[in-house]
Structures are given as C-alpha cells and as structure tokens.
Scaffold this active site. Structure first.
Site, mmCIF file in Angstrom:
data_model
loop_
_atom_site.group_PDB
_atom_site.id
_atom_site.type_symbol
_atom_site.label_atom_id
_atom_site.label_comp_id
_atom_site.label_asym_id
_atom_site.label_seq_id
_atom_site.Cartn_x
_atom_site.Cartn_y
_atom_site.Cartn_z
ATOM 1 N N ASP A 207 -12.537 -21.265 47.308
ATOM 2 C CA ASP A 207 -11.830 -22.519 47.061
ATOM 3 C C ASP A 207 -11.777 -23.326 48.349
ATOM 4 O OD1 ASP A 207 -11.395 -21.737 44.450
ATOM 5 O OD2 ASP A 207 -9.413 -20.908 44.871
ATOM 6 N N HIS A 262 -14.571 -15.271 44.691
ATOM 7 C CA HIS A 262 -14.103 -14.773 43.401
ATOM 8 C C HIS A 262 -14.904 -15.398 42.262
ATOM 9 C CE1 HIS A 262 -11.802 -18.367 44.487
ATOM 10 N NE2 HIS A 262 -11.547 -18.577 43.209
ATOM 11 N N ARG A 272 -9.177 -16.386 27.189
ATOM 12 C CA ARG A 272 -8.444 -16.383 28.453
ATOM 13 C C ARG A 272 -8.116 -17.820 28.849
ATOM 14 N NH1 ARG A 272 -9.375 -16.355 34.194
ATOM 15 N NH2 ARG A 272 -7.897 -14.957 35.251
#
Length: 332
Positions: A207, A262, A272
């Site tokens: 990020d 990630h 989800r």
C-alpha cells in the site's frame, strides 16, 4: 445474494495453491486497552509490517451498519452500481484494478474520506437510501481514523520521535489525501475444478500510503508475504482490525518499518466483503526519512512529495516495487 458481473476466469490470474500456513499463534496481536503497547507495536512493524488490533474502541454498531450497507450496494444491479463509476480513480470498479492491466475476481467502490465531496458526488447513486450509506461510511471512517492516529502516536513514542504527532498529523490535516475502499470478492465454485490452483481476487502489492486499516467479514482470503518470501494466510476475524505499514511509513522510518506485501485469493464457497481505510498525507507533503531516525545512518530514500509518489504508483502495476524509483544508490 450479492451478484457480481463476473469476468471470465481465464482473464484472471491463477496461482499455485501452496497451502500457506495459517499463523494464528504467531501473528502480532495488539490489545489497545492494555497500558503501554508501543514496544509490541514497534516490533510488529519491524518484523512483519502487519499486526492485528483487538479492543480497538471502534463501536461495533458502526462496523455492522457499514457492512450491511456495503452488502446492499454490491447487491444492486450492475447498471445501478456503475452510476458511481468508472473509477477515475474514485467510484465503482469491476475486475479491472487500476489502468495498467491488473485484473482480479473483485468488484469495489473507492471513496475519498471527505464527507462533503462524497455527498456531492455520490448522494444520488446508492439506490433508495443514499443518506444511510454515506452516514455509515462517515461514522466508520471517523472512528477508524481516530484509532489509526492513536496507533501512529504510539509508534512515534516507541521510536522516541518528537513531536508524537509526526505521523498522525498528516492524517488529521484537512488536506489529507486519505481514501476508503470497499471490496467484494464473490465466491467462485469453479475453483474446485482447478486442480490445486487459487484464483486471485486482488494481486500482490504494497500500500502506498502511511497506514492501512482493514477488516472483513468472517471469510478467509487475505495473505501476507514474510521476509523469506513465504505466503501466510491470515485467519479472518470480523471483530478485529488488521493494520498494514504503507510505503510512505517505510520511507519516513528510513526502512526500519517495512510495508507488507499482501494479496487476496478467492474463496470457492463464501462471499468476502472487506473495508479498508488508507491513511495518506496531503498531496503537497514532502516524504523523506525523519532526521531523528537517520542520525549516524545513511538516508535510504530521496525526498519526494506524496503527489509525485501517488502519480508514479498510479502508472505502475500492482506487483511493482514502487519505491525503487526513490531509493538512493549507495556510493559503495
């Protein structure tokens, strides 16, 4: 039932299912209700760039209300959702992640954290009750932002940085370029036919911002990469938050903290829904290692503005090393 305008599976990346280890007993868990957690926070950011937060103080009614509103939004017909997009970069997106060819088994909604902007742009685009949706977003983001600032101030204390709001003031600034993202990963029953391969919901990346605060419903899919390159599955916990160190915080700590790589893989049976607050600085903010953390050491990064980094990141692919352009080359 949440419905996604589904891309063809062959257009989405598949990876070998290496059955990553679930490390529920090893993941750093930070209890914000206990006194003086700063040493554990610093250690978690140094070793993993990632940790789980419990007893966080975010009201559960804010969490459940926003999740309910998110499910309602993603259950809308495609033509209704598409009224908020295409993302440029804000708005609704389906399958395509960014402008450079990345795709995933995901649909998403990207919003700013500016209440007035969201109200002006999106108030007529969320079905029958746009006010309820935006109110749920505002309540949730305000509470999560407060928690993120508390964590950043504890980290500053742990690093002996003065003032202790050296990080948090960037999120609190009225010009803060923070964003909020809702992701929906629909189930993919065809995964059972893929001979031990996983379908990528959101490809591997770091990020760019300072800090990311994420939670999801009780469905697995999130994985992080350890320093040895192994991928680790993160057990879902719908009542807790997971915190990522971002690229900007890695730079500001001169590499002492590592932004965590990630990804999300698709679940074959369950939908989800995740929600992520990305705490970012103002566009004009200069990002560089803090002087107190470079004393006696070499600065690893060139100074840049958040606008420069954001522009560079927007032109990259998800898996690219975005910080590579801003790293200093040692004279040795």
């Amino acid at each position: 039932m949440v419905v996604l305008s589904q891309p063809a599976i062959e257009h989405v990346s598949l990876i070998k299912n290496c059955k990553p280890t679930t490390f529920s007993s090893e993941i750093p868990i930070i209890d914000l209700s206990k006194p003086d957690p700063k040493a554990r926070l610093v250690a978690a950011c140094e070793e993993f760039g990632f940790f789980k937060v419990i007893n966080h103080g975010v009201p559960m009614e804010f969490i459940t209300e926003l999740e309910s509103e998110a499910i309602k939004f993603f259950s809308l017909p495609s033509f209704e959702k598409e009224k908020t997009g295409p993302p440029n970069p804000l708005g609704y997106g389906n399958k395509r992640i960014g402008p450079n060819g990345d795709v995933g088994w995901v649909e998403f909604l990207l919003l700013t954290t500016n209440k007035e902007f969201n109200s002006q742009r999106f108030s007529s685009m969320f079905g029958k009750n746009p006010e309820m949706f935006l109110c749920a977003v505002n309540d949730y983001v305000s509470a999560v932002k407060k928690m993120a600032c508390e964590i950043l101030e504890l980290l500053a204390d742990g690093l002996k940085i003065k003032p202790r709001d050296a990080f948090s003031k960037l999120l609190m600034d009225k010009q803060s370029d923070s964003v909020f993202r809702l992701n929906h990963y629909p189930p993919c029953p065809k995964l059972q036919e893929m001979n031990g391969r996983d379908l990528i919901g959101f490809g591997e990346h770091t990020d760019p911002q300072i800090i990311s605060v994420m939670r999801s419903n009780n469905t697995s899919g999130l994985q992080i990469s350890l320093r040895d390159g192994k991928w680790i599955s993160v057990p879902p916990d719908q009542n807790s938050f997971f915190i990522n160190v971002g690229d900007s915080l890695q730079v500001m700590t001169n590499g002492r903290f590592k932004s965590v790589r990630h990804r999300v893989v698709t679940n074959s049976m369950k939908s989800r829904v995740s929600m992520i607050y990305f705490g970012g600085p103002p566009l004009s903010e200069k990002i560089a290692p803090l002087p107190s953390l470079v004393e006696g050491e070499e600065s690893l990064y060139k100074e840049f503005t958040w606008f420069e980094y954001k522009k560079s990141a927007y032109k990259s692919r998800l898996a690219d090393n975005r910080l590579g352009l801003f790293e200093k080359i040692s004279a040795s």
